[in-house]
Design an enzyme around this catalytic site. Structure first.
Site, PDB file in Angstrom:
ATOM      1  N   ASP A 180      36.823  79.883  60.711  1.00 60.30           N
ATOM      2  CA  ASP A 180      37.095  81.276  60.034  1.00 60.30           C
ATOM      3  C   ASP A 180      37.796  81.511  58.844  1.00 60.30           C
ATOM      4  O   ASP A 180      37.974  82.442  58.433  1.00 60.30           O
ATOM      5  CB  ASP A 180      37.575  82.291  61.487  1.00 60.30           C
ATOM      6  CG  ASP A 180      38.924  81.758  61.628  1.00 60.30           C
ATOM      7  OD1 ASP A 180      39.388  80.732  61.471  1.00 60.30           O
ATOM      8  OD2 ASP A 180      39.455  82.519  62.576  1.00 60.30           O
ATOM      9  N   SER A 181      38.173  80.263  58.504  1.00 59.65           N
ATOM     10  CA  SER A 181      38.862  80.445  57.203  1.00 59.65           C
ATOM     11  C   SER A 181      38.017  80.853  56.078  1.00 59.65           C
ATOM     12  O   SER A 181      38.091  81.194  55.094  1.00 59.65           O
ATOM     13  CB  SER A 181      39.615  78.851  56.721  1.00 59.65           C
ATOM     14  OG  SER A 181      38.463  77.920  57.092  1.00 59.65           O
ATOM     15  N   ASP A 229      34.225  77.983  64.627  1.00 56.01           N
ATOM     16  CA  ASP A 229      35.153  78.928  65.122  1.00 56.01           C
ATOM     17  C   ASP A 229      34.793  80.048  65.888  1.00 56.01           C
ATOM     18  O   ASP A 229      34.038  80.667  65.376  1.00 56.01           O
ATOM     19  CB  ASP A 229      36.215  79.291  64.051  1.00 56.01           C
ATOM     20  CG  ASP A 229      37.388  78.245  63.818  1.00 56.01           C
ATOM     21  OD1 ASP A 229      37.773  77.628  64.662  1.00 56.01           O
ATOM     22  OD2 ASP A 229      38.076  78.666  62.687  1.00 56.01           O
ATOM     23  N   GLU A 256      41.623  79.467  69.222  1.00 56.65           N
ATOM     24  CA  GLU A 256      43.168  79.422  68.918  1.00 56.65           C
ATOM     25  C   GLU A 256      43.602  79.785  70.344  1.00 56.65           C
ATOM     26  O   GLU A 256      43.362  80.933  70.914  1.00 56.65           O
ATOM     27  CB  GLU A 256      43.362  80.132  67.665  1.00 56.65           C
ATOM     28  CG  GLU A 256      42.954  79.793  66.408  1.00 56.65           C
ATOM     29  CD  GLU A 256      43.462  80.518  65.277  1.00 56.65           C
ATOM     30  OE1 GLU A 256      44.208  81.370  65.503  1.00 56.65           O
ATOM     31  OE2 GLU A 256      42.819  80.351  64.134  1.00 56.65           O
ATOM     32  N   GLU A 284      47.627  72.594  63.726  1.00 59.03           N
ATOM     33  CA  GLU A 284      48.093  73.038  62.578  1.00 59.03           C
ATOM     34  C   GLU A 284      49.637  73.495  62.426  1.00 59.03           C
ATOM     35  O   GLU A 284      50.186  74.209  63.090  1.00 59.03           O
ATOM     36  CB  GLU A 284      47.193  74.350  62.295  1.00 59.03           C
ATOM     37  CG  GLU A 284      47.597  74.920  60.907  1.00 59.03           C
ATOM     38  CD  GLU A 284      46.265  75.813  60.425  1.00 59.03           C
ATOM     39  OE1 GLU A 284      45.512  76.062  61.086  1.00 59.03           O
ATOM     40  OE2 GLU A 284      46.655  76.061  59.282  1.00 59.03           O
ATOM     41  N   LYS A 316      35.496  76.148  68.647  1.00 60.48           N
ATOM     42  CA  LYS A 316      37.183  76.085  68.602  1.00 60.48           C
ATOM     43  C   LYS A 316      37.573  77.339  68.831  1.00 60.48           C
ATOM     44  O   LYS A 316      36.948  78.328  68.197  1.00 60.48           O
ATOM     45  CB  LYS A 316      37.394  75.351  67.257  1.00 60.48           C
ATOM     46  CG  LYS A 316      38.992  75.196  66.967  1.00 60.48           C
ATOM     47  CD  LYS A 316      39.460  74.430  65.832  1.00 60.48           C
ATOM     48  CE  LYS A 316      39.158  75.052  64.518  1.00 60.48           C
ATOM     49  NZ  LYS A 316      40.125  76.173  64.454  1.00 60.48           N
TER      50      LYS A 316
END
Ligand code: KIV
Length: 275
Positions: free
Chosen positions: A48-49, A87, A119, A186, A117
């Protein structure tokens, strides 16, 4: 004529890389970039960057599921062998395991990618377990979690004191116990990232973590040197593509203005006329 079918690396293949040859991973968001990196990487992350890298957003918080699906499809079209992981964007999974299942199943159905993925540590363990028990492979992401930028008050390295170290260790354990096949670490101080890697039965994929992680991931635009702005400590630039692109645009603009582009070789002629 026989064409050799390339086999895509699977989630169990990635999981089996624990304590073996390091997992090579990069982000990709488009077909041409996925195509050029596909022969060299094991895992392509549609991160999602992309909100910041492609769309110029200040954080990843504005990214939507539709954006992840569009870019996920583009990356799948450009890759044949890498395991593609997408993401789950902010707000599309944190509410409940059911919400996470709706989003993740839609992403896997519409893109054909292998896994998602998400978080979060202990607080997301129930969701990870819910998804993995229902056929959705999940990669965790702990330490610096960009979707929590508002609560963290910025992009902060984690594990700097005992309390933070214990938290990130517990987060890793919770995600692994819940059934994640791998976990991204990270922005975690090196000794803590090393300890997590030694303690977990699943591969750790580091970004600003430790050389001892079972794999490494970076944002592809960072290694290409697309931007000339701030480069975080954990990024190594392998090229300065941004400068080359700017030079190309400058030269093109100059040639158009002085009418040296297009030349006759770039023009079409009527049928029968010599070139
Ligand atoms: O969104 C992303 O690109 C990521 C990587 C930086 C790990 O999560």
């Amino acid at each position: 004529m026989t064409t050799k079918r390339i086999r895509r690396i699977t989630v169990p293949d990635i999981q089996a890389r624990k304590n073996k040859l390091p997992i090579v991973s990069l982000t990709a968001y488009t077909t041409p970039i996925a195509r050029l990196m596909d022969p060299y990487v094991d895992l392509i992350l549609v991160g999602d960057s992309l909100g910041m890298v492609i769309y110029g957003m200040p954080t990843t918080l504005g990214v939507t599921t539709d954006m992840m699906i569009a870019h996920g499809c583009a990356v799948m079209r450009g890759s044949q062998q890498a395991c593609v992981v997408i993401d789950l964007p902010f707000g599309s999974y944190q509410e409940s395991p059911q919400q996470a299942f709706q989003t993740a199943s839609r992403i896997l159905k519409e893109t054909g990618a292998s896994a998602v993925k998400l978080e979060g540590g202990e607080e997301m363990a129930e969701t990870v377990s819910f998804l993995t028990q229902r056929g959705i492979p999940v990669c965790g992401h702990i330490g610096l979690m960009p979707q929590s930028v508002q609560t963290m008050g910025g992009f902060k390295v984690s594990g700097k004191n005992e309390e933070q170290s214990n938290k990130v260790l517990k987060d890793g354990q919770a995600i692994a116990n819940a059934g994640a096949f791998a976990v991204v670490l990270e922005g975690v101080v090196e000794p803590v990232a090393k300890m997590i890697t030694q303690n977990l039965a699943i591969p750790t994929i580091g970004i600003g973590a430790s050389p001892t992680c079972d794999g490494q991931v970076l944002v592809s635009d960072d290694i290409f040197g697309v931007f000339d702005e701030f480069t975080p400590r954990f990024v190594k630039r392998y090229a300065t593509i941004g400068k080359q692109m700017e030079e190309a645009v400058k030269t093109y603009a100059q040639e158009v203005k002085e009418r040296s582009f297009p030349a006759m070789e770039h023009c079409f002629q009527p049928v029968g006329k010599a070139k």
